[in-house]
Design a protein around this motif. Sequence first.
Motif, PDB file in Angstrom:
ATOM      1  N   PHE A  24       0.849  -1.183   0.000  1.00  0.00           N
ATOM      2  CA  PHE A  24       0.000   0.000   0.000  1.00  0.00           C
ATOM      3  C   PHE A  24       0.892   1.243   0.000  1.00  0.00           C
ATOM      4  O   PHE A  24       1.625   1.488   0.954  1.00  0.00           O
ATOM      5  N   LEU A  25       0.805   2.007  -1.079  1.00  0.00           N
ATOM      6  CA  LEU A  25       1.653   3.182  -1.249  1.00  0.00           C
ATOM      7  C   LEU A  25       0.913   4.463  -0.858  1.00  0.00           C
ATOM      8  O   LEU A  25      -0.307   4.559  -1.045  1.00  0.00           O
ATOM      9  N   PRO A  26       1.615   5.453  -0.327  1.00  0.00           N
ATOM     10  CA  PRO A  26       0.982   6.723   0.072  1.00  0.00           C
ATOM     11  C   PRO A  26       0.296   7.417  -1.101  1.00  0.00           C
ATOM     12  O   PRO A  26       0.830   7.458  -2.217  1.00  0.00           O
ATOM     13  N   GLY A  27      -0.899   7.942  -0.838  1.00  0.00           N
ATOM     14  CA  GLY A  27      -1.607   8.732  -1.833  1.00  0.00           C
ATOM     15  C   GLY A  27      -2.444   7.949  -2.819  1.00  0.00           C
ATOM     16  O   GLY A  27      -3.175   8.538  -3.620  1.00  0.00           O
ATOM     17  N   GLN A 182      -5.871  12.830  -0.990  1.00  0.00           N
ATOM     18  CA  GLN A 182      -5.404  14.162  -1.355  1.00  0.00           C
ATOM     19  C   GLN A 182      -4.364  14.711  -0.390  1.00  0.00           C
ATOM     20  O   GLN A 182      -3.438  15.413  -0.788  1.00  0.00           O
ATOM     21  N   TYR A 183      -4.487  14.390   0.905  1.00  0.00           N
ATOM     22  CA  TYR A 183      -3.467  14.895   1.843  1.00  0.00           C
ATOM     23  C   TYR A 183      -2.258  13.955   1.921  1.00  0.00           C
ATOM     24  O   TYR A 183      -1.335  14.172   2.703  1.00  0.00           O
ATOM     25  N   GLY A 184      -2.260  12.897   1.101  1.00  0.00           N
ATOM     26  CA  GLY A 184      -1.126  11.984   1.053  1.00  0.00           C
ATOM     27  C   GLY A 184      -1.292  10.718   1.851  1.00  0.00           C
ATOM     28  O   GLY A 184      -0.368   9.923   1.957  1.00  0.00           O
ATOM     29  N   GLY A 185      -2.491  10.528   2.429  1.00  0.00           N
ATOM     30  CA  GLY A 185      -2.769   9.301   3.157  1.00  0.00           C
ATOM     31  C   GLY A 185      -3.159   8.177   2.218  1.00  0.00           C
ATOM     32  O   GLY A 185      -3.293   8.373   1.004  1.00  0.00           O
ATOM     33  N   THR A 186      -3.342   7.012   2.796  1.00  0.00           N
ATOM     34  CA  THR A 186      -3.679   5.830   2.003  1.00  0.00           C
ATOM     35  C   THR A 186      -4.957   5.194   2.531  1.00  0.00           C
ATOM     36  O   THR A 186      -4.947   4.550   3.587  1.00  0.00           O
ATOM     37  N   PRO A 187      -6.076   5.366   1.836  1.00  0.00           N
ATOM     38  CA  PRO A 187      -7.307   4.681   2.244  1.00  0.00           C
ATOM     39  C   PRO A 187      -7.320   3.246   1.723  1.00  0.00           C
ATOM     40  O   PRO A 187      -6.958   2.985   0.573  1.00  0.00           O
ATOM     41  N   ILE A 188      -7.703   2.320   2.592  1.00  0.00           N
ATOM     42  CA  ILE A 188      -7.804   0.904   2.228  1.00  0.00           C
ATOM     43  C   ILE A 188      -9.241   0.473   2.502  1.00  0.00           C
ATOM     44  O   ILE A 188      -9.654   0.364   3.660  1.00  0.00           O
ATOM     45  N   ILE A 189     -10.008   0.273   1.435  1.00  0.00           N
ATOM     46  CA  ILE A 189     -11.427  -0.045   1.564  1.00  0.00           C
ATOM     47  C   ILE A 189     -11.623  -1.555   1.530  1.00  0.00           C
ATOM     48  O   ILE A 189     -11.256  -2.211   0.555  1.00  0.00           O
ATOM     49  N   ILE A 190     -12.182  -2.107   2.601  1.00  0.00           N
ATOM     50  CA  ILE A 190     -12.504  -3.528   2.645  1.00  0.00           C
ATOM     51  C   ILE A 190     -13.985  -3.663   2.319  1.00  0.00           C
ATOM     52  O   ILE A 190     -14.836  -3.126   3.029  1.00  0.00           O
ATOM     53  N   THR A 191     -14.289  -4.374   1.238  1.00  0.00           N
ATOM     54  CA  THR A 191     -15.680  -4.373   0.780  1.00  0.00           C
ATOM     55  C   THR A 191     -16.009  -5.600  -0.063  1.00  0.00           C
ATOM     56  O   THR A 191     -15.127  -6.245  -0.637  1.00  0.00           O
ATOM     57  N   HIS A 192     -17.290  -5.910  -0.126  1.00  0.00           N
ATOM     58  CA  HIS A 192     -17.782  -6.933  -1.051  1.00  0.00           C
ATOM     59  C   HIS A 192     -18.687  -6.293  -2.103  1.00  0.00           C
ATOM     60  O   HIS A 192     -19.277  -6.992  -2.917  1.00  0.00           O
ATOM     61  N   ARG A 193     -18.748  -4.959  -2.101  1.00  0.00           N
ATOM     62  CA  ARG A 193     -19.628  -4.249  -3.030  1.00  0.00           C
ATOM     63  C   ARG A 193     -18.831  -3.483  -4.073  1.00  0.00           C
ATOM     64  O   ARG A 193     -17.914  -2.724  -3.750  1.00  0.00           O
ATOM     65  N   GLU A 194     -19.206  -3.689  -5.320  1.00  0.00           N
ATOM     66  CA  GLU A 194     -18.509  -3.023  -6.415  1.00  0.00           C
ATOM     67  C   GLU A 194     -18.610  -1.504  -6.307  1.00  0.00           C
ATOM     68  O   GLU A 194     -17.660  -0.783  -6.624  1.00  0.00           O
ATOM     69  N   GLU A 195     -19.778  -1.013  -5.843  1.00  0.00           N
ATOM     70  CA  GLU A 195     -19.973   0.434  -5.756  1.00  0.00           C
ATOM     71  C   GLU A 195     -18.926   1.102  -4.870  1.00  0.00           C
ATOM     72  O   GLU A 195     -18.534   2.244  -5.118  1.00  0.00           O
ATOM     73  N   MET A 196     -18.477   0.382  -3.835  1.00  0.00           N
ATOM     74  CA  MET A 196     -17.497   0.944  -2.916  1.00  0.00           C
ATOM     75  C   MET A 196     -16.098   0.886  -3.486  1.00  0.00           C
ATOM     76  O   MET A 196     -15.252   1.717  -3.186  1.00  0.00           O
TER      77      MET A 196
END
Length: 244
Positions: A24-27, A182-196
């Motif tokens: 997982f890379l920043p940004g 945008q601020y340089g963080g890394t969001p990691i979304i855990i999901t079973h839904r394509e919309e997410m």
Amino acid sequence: MLELVEVSYKTNEKEILSNVSMKFLPGYKYAVIGTNGAGKSTIGYVIMGLSSYKPYKGKILLNGKDITDLPVTERAKLGITLMWQEPARFEGMTIENYLTLGGKLSVQKSEVAEAMEFVGLNPNLYLKRFVDKTLSGGERKRVELASIILLKPKYAILDEPDSGIDLMSLSIINDVVNYIAQYGGTPIIITHREEMAYNTDYGYLICAGKVLMHGKTEDVLNAFRNTCETCAHPNIPEINELRK
């Protein structure tokens, strides 16, 4: 960079994760995708360092440093946070105190108000309310999103962030995900839904505790749609034949 290197985890002698490797890379925005029971949430718990989720094999690296044995509090100090699928409620604690860590978080009142407005909650109506059962599941999720905005973590793990919310809130979640990147963080979304998952750059497809494939989110979602959603096998590692 946050990295999982051949991480394996089991409970009661049952293999839950097997040789999971991820970067997982920043940004960048990431999605961890899979059906219910695939082991997605376990990956989030292992990254966060929850006490009963220590891998028996492999390691977790943060900027090249091994953090596999660090407790959850130390990982939080390093900028890793987890938004639970079912956020906890706290009797007697106001939303304002929760968002400011009891006044320990160095933020202005105006910033707290802006974070609440960002997630669609009127600060004048909500900040003095308690983080308890009087809040609906959707309201509690929005409060959690506001806390992420204020904390500005380096790595934000969002476990099924759309669970228990209305459709209009999906755009708020995407706005928060974009804000983190945008601020340089890394969001990691855990999901079973394509919309997410659509609003991410890179995806990992999880099946029975293993990484089935990874790459551009669009490609991973195509595989998820055409393989996992039509696959009838039980999502249990011992009998999974999909990747042999």
